[in-house]
Write a protein that holds these residues in place. Structure first.
Motif, PDB file in Angstrom:
ATOM      1  N   PHE A 183      -3.208   0.662   2.305  1.00  0.00           N
ATOM      2  CA  PHE A 183      -2.540  -0.039   3.499  1.00  0.00           C
ATOM      3  C   PHE A 183      -2.329  -1.569   3.190  1.00  0.00           C
ATOM      4  O   PHE A 183      -1.131  -2.127   3.786  1.00  0.00           O
ATOM      5  CB  PHE A 183      -3.938  -0.283   4.560  1.00  0.00           C
ATOM      6  N   PRO A 184      -3.029  -2.432   2.616  1.00  0.00           N
ATOM      7  CA  PRO A 184      -2.108  -3.832   2.221  1.00  0.00           C
ATOM      8  C   PRO A 184      -1.132  -3.754   1.666  1.00  0.00           C
ATOM      9  O   PRO A 184      -0.121  -4.567   1.928  1.00  0.00           O
ATOM     10  CB  PRO A 184      -3.363  -4.364   1.323  1.00  0.00           C
ATOM     11  N   PHE A 185      -0.690  -2.793   0.433  1.00  0.00           N
ATOM     12  CA  PHE A 185       0.459  -2.735  -0.145  1.00  0.00           C
ATOM     13  C   PHE A 185       1.557  -2.198   0.800  1.00  0.00           C
ATOM     14  O   PHE A 185       2.755  -2.681   0.922  1.00  0.00           O
ATOM     15  CB  PHE A 185       0.322  -1.657  -1.186  1.00  0.00           C
ATOM     16  N   PHE A 186       1.206  -1.388   1.993  1.00  0.00           N
ATOM     17  CA  PHE A 186       2.286  -0.855   2.880  1.00  0.00           C
ATOM     18  C   PHE A 186       2.732  -1.994   3.777  1.00  0.00           C
ATOM     19  O   PHE A 186       3.997  -2.136   3.945  1.00  0.00           O
ATOM     20  CB  PHE A 186       1.584   0.234   3.574  1.00  0.00           C
ATOM     21  N   ILE A 187       1.654  -3.024   4.198  1.00  0.00           N
ATOM     22  CA  ILE A 187       1.965  -4.024   5.005  1.00  0.00           C
ATOM     23  C   ILE A 187       2.955  -5.167   4.309  1.00  0.00           C
ATOM     24  O   ILE A 187       3.877  -5.519   4.701  1.00  0.00           O
ATOM     25  CB  ILE A 187       0.731  -4.782   5.512  1.00  0.00           C
ATOM     26  N   ALA A 188       2.736  -5.096   2.947  1.00  0.00           N
ATOM     27  CA  ALA A 188       3.051  -6.192   2.136  1.00  0.00           C
ATOM     28  C   ALA A 188       4.632  -5.848   2.017  1.00  0.00           C
ATOM     29  O   ALA A 188       5.810  -6.560   1.939  1.00  0.00           O
ATOM     30  CB  ALA A 188       2.580  -6.421   0.816  1.00  0.00           C
ATOM     31  N   MET A 190      -7.786  -4.944  14.761  1.00  0.00           N
ATOM     32  CA  MET A 190      -7.786  -3.686  14.562  1.00  0.00           C
ATOM     33  C   MET A 190      -9.205  -3.477  13.344  1.00  0.00           C
ATOM     34  O   MET A 190      -9.321  -2.020  12.956  1.00  0.00           O
ATOM     35  CB  MET A 190      -6.566  -3.235  14.022  1.00  0.00           C
ATOM     36  N   GLY A 191      -9.956  -4.174  12.863  1.00  0.00           N
ATOM     37  CA  GLY A 191     -10.855  -4.023  12.096  1.00  0.00           C
ATOM     38  C   GLY A 191     -10.635  -4.516  10.725  1.00  0.00           C
ATOM     39  O   GLY A 191     -11.622  -4.157   9.724  1.00  0.00           O
ATOM     40  N   ALA A 192      -9.502  -5.281  10.202  1.00  0.00           N
ATOM     41  CA  ALA A 192      -9.216  -5.487   9.180  1.00  0.00           C
ATOM     42  C   ALA A 192     -10.041  -7.068   8.643  1.00  0.00           C
ATOM     43  O   ALA A 192     -10.490  -7.420   9.477  1.00  0.00           O
ATOM     44  CB  ALA A 192      -7.851  -5.930   8.691  1.00  0.00           C
ATOM     45  N   ASP A 193     -10.782  -7.072   7.324  1.00  0.00           N
ATOM     46  CA  ASP A 193     -11.399  -8.024   7.095  1.00  0.00           C
ATOM     47  C   ASP A 193     -10.656  -9.024   6.248  1.00  0.00           C
ATOM     48  O   ASP A 193      -9.435  -8.842   5.843  1.00  0.00           O
ATOM     49  CB  ASP A 193     -12.779  -7.776   6.341  1.00  0.00           C
ATOM     50  N   THR A 194     -11.305  -9.793   6.008  1.00  0.00           N
ATOM     51  CA  THR A 194     -10.536 -11.179   5.150  1.00  0.00           C
ATOM     52  C   THR A 194     -10.161 -10.800   3.551  1.00  0.00           C
ATOM     53  O   THR A 194      -8.796 -11.238   3.417  1.00  0.00           O
ATOM     54  CB  THR A 194     -11.456 -12.260   4.557  1.00  0.00           C
ATOM     55  N   ILE A 195     -10.753  -9.764   3.071  1.00  0.00           N
ATOM     56  CA  ILE A 195     -10.329  -9.354   1.655  1.00  0.00           C
ATOM     57  C   ILE A 195      -8.850  -8.489   1.997  1.00  0.00           C
ATOM     58  O   ILE A 195      -8.052  -8.704   1.042  1.00  0.00           O
ATOM     59  CB  ILE A 195     -11.360  -8.581   1.257  1.00  0.00           C
ATOM     60  N   VAL A 196      -8.852  -7.725   2.978  1.00  0.00           N
ATOM     61  CA  VAL A 196      -7.568  -6.999   3.342  1.00  0.00           C
ATOM     62  C   VAL A 196      -6.289  -7.991   3.323  1.00  0.00           C
ATOM     63  O   VAL A 196      -5.281  -7.785   2.976  1.00  0.00           O
ATOM     64  CB  VAL A 196      -7.990  -5.871   4.508  1.00  0.00           C
ATOM     65  N   ILE A 197      -6.662  -8.977   4.322  1.00  0.00           N
ATOM     66  CA  ILE A 197      -5.521 -10.021   4.631  1.00  0.00           C
ATOM     67  C   ILE A 197      -5.175 -10.698   3.345  1.00  0.00           C
ATOM     68  O   ILE A 197      -3.854 -10.822   3.185  1.00  0.00           O
ATOM     69  CB  ILE A 197      -5.977 -11.088   5.681  1.00  0.00           C
ATOM     70  N   GLN A 198      -6.147 -10.952   2.518  1.00  0.00           N
ATOM     71  CA  GLN A 198      -5.648 -11.767   1.038  1.00  0.00           C
ATOM     72  C   GLN A 198      -4.972 -10.714   0.579  1.00  0.00           C
ATOM     73  O   GLN A 198      -3.849 -11.141  -0.320  1.00  0.00           O
ATOM     74  CB  GLN A 198      -6.882 -12.137   0.558  1.00  0.00           C
ATOM     75  N   LYS A 199      -5.227  -9.474   0.379  1.00  0.00           N
ATOM     76  CA  LYS A 199      -4.623  -8.497  -0.444  1.00  0.00           C
ATOM     77  C   LYS A 199      -3.052  -8.257   0.093  1.00  0.00           C
ATOM     78  O   LYS A 199      -2.284  -8.372  -0.791  1.00  0.00           O
ATOM     79  CB  LYS A 199      -5.374  -7.177  -0.564  1.00  0.00           C
TER      80      LYS A 199
END
Length: 406
Positions: free
Chosen positions: A3-8, A314-323
């Motif tokens: 998911f983080p890679f998809f958004i990036a 939507m439930g994302a945490d800090t680690i997901v946003i950083q990634k």
């Protein structure tokens, strides 16, 4: 898909309203690419120069050289040579007497390094490819001959066709005497050589060396069994290190046994140090180029505040946003790095194949800059880019993850 890679990836490829941020990202990519390309090319040139120097040594220096640990000369009875010859892998041994002498030819004179060698030296064909005039003959019909460096031949204006013009060699009879009269003719030993060939290897050798028979050097210096070194040719280069260790064990602590790299350790060390400093300098330049990544991610974090809030909802945490933002910076930098590596490889391959870039030196042994690509150079360059990218992307990613949500 992660998911983080998809958004990036979406942020990188789908920028319609943020054209300024896209421009900075493109500049970042080009900066990293150009720096990576330059780093690969320069490191490959240093590798080529190092190999070129080793190639020069192979025609002049032996595979292994035995010299005394103390002093300049050592006693070399036949039994010592026989011991070394019994080592498996030793091909031939050349006995050497090397000393500074005064040369006179007609009205010219200069001090050179006389290297007296036995017949095994020419059997090894070490000067065969380097002869530019005459023939490599050390003695013929009882006459001692000389093979001189190109620089010596030019300075003394030596004509190898002038058979009746000898090359006079002078050496002090007693260099330790404090009362030696350098102007007295009986203070020197004087013998004559017949120059028969001219070699050209590298200026350091061409301007300072001449080769003569070992017996000639013995008579000139009044030597018996004394030698300055023994030069060993090995039969298998792959086992040269094992042969070197075996010879060391036989000779003991009183002798030094060096391979070709060790004989020129200071020069090769200087090349490696230069290569290291160039690597650090160009890495620093890549680091400066990565500041654009820092700025583009910082602006992207400001631009995407609402998206970040939505992701948190939507439930994302800090680690997901950083990634997400770390991966965004990684995509920009890795794309530039891959382009730079490919361009660097292409340029090096073209230089190796066609030699487009000339050294611009008249009379040089090679016309184009030597280039040699090594996998470790590509690997270390990629590692540097990864580290710099993570450092440049970390703080913007952390700032983006700490957005205050109302």
């Amino acid at each position: 898909m992660n998911f983080p890679f998809f958004i990036a990836k979406r942020y990188f490829f789908a920028r319609k309203k943020t054209s300024f941020i896209s421009l900075i990202s493109m500049i970042s990519m080009l900066g990293v690419g150009v720096g990576t390309m330059a780093l690969v090319v320069v490191l490959s040139v240093f590798n080529g120069l190092e190999d070129f120097q080793r190639g020069l040594y192979k025609s002049f220096d032996a595979d292994l050289k035995v010299s005394p640990a103390k002093g300049k000369y050592f006693e070399c009875p036949p039994s010592l040579v026989q011991k070394i010859q019994k080592v498996e892998g030793v091909g031939s041994i050349t006995q050497v007497i090397e000393e500074n002498v005064l040369l006179r030819y007609r009205d010219a004179q200069m001090v050179v390094n006389l290297k007296g060698v036995d017949d095994n030296f020419l059997k090894q064909n070490r000067l065969k490819e380097m002869m530019i005039d005459g023939k490599p003959i050390l003695h013929e019909n009882g006459v001692a001959n000389a093979i001189v460096g190109a620089g010596v031949a030019v300075k003394l204006n030596i004509d190898i066709e002038a058979f009746f013009t000898p090359l006079d060699v002078w050496y002090p009879r007693n260099t330790n005497s404090k009362t030696l009269d350098l102007y007295a003719t009986d203070a020197f030993n004087k013998l004559s050589l017949n120059p028969t060939g001219v070699f050209s290897i590298e200026q350091q050798y061409d301007d300072n060396y001449i080769f003569a028979p070992l017996s000639f050097a013995q008579n000139l210096l009044n030597f018996q069994n004394q030698r300055t070194s023994l030069e060993i040719k090995v039969t298998n280069q792959a086992n040269a290190a094992d042969i070197q260790e075996a010879v060391k064990r036989i000779l003991g602590q009183n002798f030094i046994v060096q391979n070709q790299d060790e004989q020129h350790a200071s020069l090769l060390r200087a090349i490696k140090i230069e290569k290291l400093f160039v690597f650090l300098t160009l890495s620093f330049i890549i680091g400066i180029a990565s500041f654009n990544i820092f700025f583009s991610l910082s602006m992207l974090a400001i631009e995407k505040k609402e998206d970040v809030k939505t992701l948190y909802a939507m439930g994302a945490d800090t680690i997901v946003i950083q990634k997400i933002f770390l991966l965004e910076g990684a995509i920009v930098a890795f794309t530039g790095a891959i382009i730079g590596l490919l361009l660097g490889f292409t340029l090096c391959w073209l230089q190796q194949t066609f030699g487009f870039i000339s050294m611009g030196i008249v009379g040089a042994m090679i016309d184009a800059y030597p280039v040699k690509m090594q996998f470790l150079d590509f690997l270390f360059t990629a590692i540097v880019v990864v580290i710099i990218t993570l450092m440049a992307s970390y703080f913007p990613a952390k700032r983006a993850a700490n957005i205050e949500i109302v």
